[in-house]
Design a protein around this motif. Structure first.
Motif, mmCIF file in Angstrom:
data_model
loop_
_atom_site.group_PDB
_atom_site.id
_atom_site.type_symbol
_atom_site.label_atom_id
_atom_site.label_comp_id
_atom_site.label_asym_id
_atom_site.label_seq_id
_atom_site.Cartn_x
_atom_site.Cartn_y
_atom_site.Cartn_z
ATOM 1 N N LEU A 132 -5.827 -16.750 31.120
ATOM 2 C CA LEU A 132 -6.916 -17.596 31.599
ATOM 3 C C LEU A 132 -8.241 -17.087 31.032
ATOM 4 O O LEU A 132 -8.460 -15.871 30.944
ATOM 5 N N PRO A 133 -9.154 -17.988 30.637
ATOM 6 C CA PRO A 133 -10.363 -17.556 29.923
ATOM 7 C C PRO A 133 -11.144 -16.439 30.604
ATOM 8 O O PRO A 133 -11.537 -15.462 29.962
ATOM 9 N N GLY A 134 -11.381 -16.551 31.908
ATOM 10 C CA GLY A 134 -12.153 -15.523 32.590
ATOM 11 C C GLY A 134 -11.457 -14.177 32.613
ATOM 12 O O GLY A 134 -12.084 -13.128 32.410
ATOM 13 N N LEU A 135 -10.159 -14.197 32.841
ATOM 14 C CA LEU A 135 -9.403 -12.954 32.860
ATOM 15 C C LEU A 135 -9.345 -12.346 31.471
ATOM 16 O O LEU A 135 -9.521 -11.134 31.291
ATOM 17 N N TRP A 282 -7.615 -14.499 39.699
ATOM 18 C CA TRP A 282 -8.893 -13.836 39.924
ATOM 19 C C TRP A 282 -9.090 -12.739 38.890
ATOM 20 O O TRP A 282 -8.144 -12.100 38.448
ATOM 21 N N THR A 283 -10.342 -12.548 38.486
ATOM 22 C CA THR A 283 -10.642 -11.401 37.629
ATOM 23 C C THR A 283 -10.738 -10.162 38.504
ATOM 24 O O THR A 283 -10.968 -10.246 39.718
ATOM 25 N N MET A 284 -10.564 -9.026 37.884
ATOM 26 C CA MET A 284 -10.675 -7.783 38.637
ATOM 27 C C MET A 284 -12.101 -7.602 39.168
ATOM 28 O O MET A 284 -12.297 -7.171 40.311
ATOM 29 N N ARG A 285 -13.093 -7.972 38.367
ATOM 30 C CA ARG A 285 -14.474 -7.844 38.820
ATOM 31 C C ARG A 285 -14.744 -8.715 40.039
ATOM 32 O O ARG A 285 -15.419 -8.310 40.974
ATOM 33 N N ASP A 286 -14.217 -9.960 40.029
ATOM 34 C CA ASP A 286 -14.402 -10.840 41.166
ATOM 35 C C ASP A 286 -13.751 -10.257 42.416
ATOM 36 O O ASP A 286 -14.329 -10.293 43.514
ATOM 37 N N ALA A 287 -12.559 -9.732 42.266
ATOM 38 C CA ALA A 287 -11.839 -9.158 43.414
ATOM 39 C C ALA A 287 -12.584 -7.947 43.964
ATOM 40 O O ALA A 287 -12.720 -7.782 45.173
#
Length: 293
Positions: A132-135, A282-287
């Motif tokens: 996924l683009p964000g990840l 979810w991205t790691m930063r978002d989490a």
């Protein structure tokens, strides 16, 4: 009978060969007549390996020493070794699960793999949605960095963004996602080097040496089984993954490269079809940013 798998006398290198998936894979490869170089923190218990090598995959010098003692030409490399991160630091987890594999690929495998040779990494279903683009954007600094010290630096910088105290299990997810992206990125360049293939096996929860750590992280074996048993009605066994690894490294998979094979008896398909919640977008930063201070 024809040797359809092509393992007879083939030089195979297996990391994490003393237990779990790596042990099961080593047993199969030996049975098929391969010359297996078994790498782990302890001696391999499998009779018939060509050489058992004790090494620390968290240490660059140890890896360099290993490859100095391996044959110049390798037919198949299997990167199976990994840690769950429950009892390891963030950097330790990233180093064993990702940095070591990236360093080995960059430094040795492009030069040492035979024509049509194969690289197969064990990643994880926990690393799904890497594309996924964000990840993917979050992972690119790890895959585009070259050099052991530089990879350690990128990892430490990421940790520092969140106070330098990220737990090891966060490194587990990030490392598996990064390794999945690395497989995708390297499929083209490695094909240009003697048609070398590279693939990933993404296991569902598997009964192996790390199962106790995962159960501890989930709050007990009952809760782990409740959340991890899918259509198969049971947890995967190490041999389930070893059989798939054997196929991907064999001549039967000679036109398979850049594949990410989710070995979970359909669990990921249920999520993609919208029949089960998709828990990994979810991205790691978002989490981490969503965590209470």
């Amino acid at each position: 009978m024809s040797d359809y798998l092509g393992y007879a006398d083939k030089v195979c290198v297996v990391t994490g060969a003393a237990s779990g998936m790596g042990r099961a894979l080593t047993e199969i490869l030996v049975d098929f007549g391969a010359k297996v170089y078994a790498i782990d923190r302890v001696e391999s218990p499998i009779p018939g390996v060509t050489r058992s090598i004790v090494a620390n995959l968290g240490d660059k010098d140890s890896i360099d020493e290993v490859f100095a003692g391996l044959p110049d030409t390798i037919g198949a490399f299997f990167g199976v070794a990994g840690v769950a991160g429950v009892h390891n630091t963030f950097l330790e987890t990233m180093t064993v699960n990702y940095i070591a594999n990236k360093y080995i690929t960059d430094t040795y495998l492009g030069d040492r793999l035979a024509e049509g040779g194969s690289i197969t990494f064990v990643t994880s279903n926990g690393g799904l949605r890497w594309e996924l683009p964000g990840l993917r954007e979050e992972l690119v600094p790890f895959t585009q960095t070259v050099g052991w010290a530089e990879l350690v630096g990128v990892t430490e910088d990421f940790n520092a963004e969140f106070g330098g105290e990220l737990p090891g299990f966060r490194g587990y997810i990030l490392s598996k996602r990064a390794l999945n992206l690395l497989v995708a990125e390297q499929a083209g360049p490695l094909a240009g080097l003697r048609k070398i293939r590279i693939n990933a096996v993404l296991p569902a929860m598997t009964v192996s040496g790390m199962i106790g750590d995962f159960a501890e992280m989930r709050g007990g074996m009952d809760k782990l089984e409740e959340s991890s048993i899918g259509p198969a009605g049971r947890l995967a066994e190490a041999v389930d993954m070893a059989r798939v690894l054997t196929f991907l490294g064999s001549d039967l998979a000679g036109y398979v490269s850049g594949a990410h094979l989710s070995v979970d008896f359909g669990m990921n398909s249920l999520e993609l079809a919208g029949l089960k919640p998709d828990r990994l977008r979810w991205t790691m930063r978002d989490a981490l940013s969503a965590q209470p201070a």
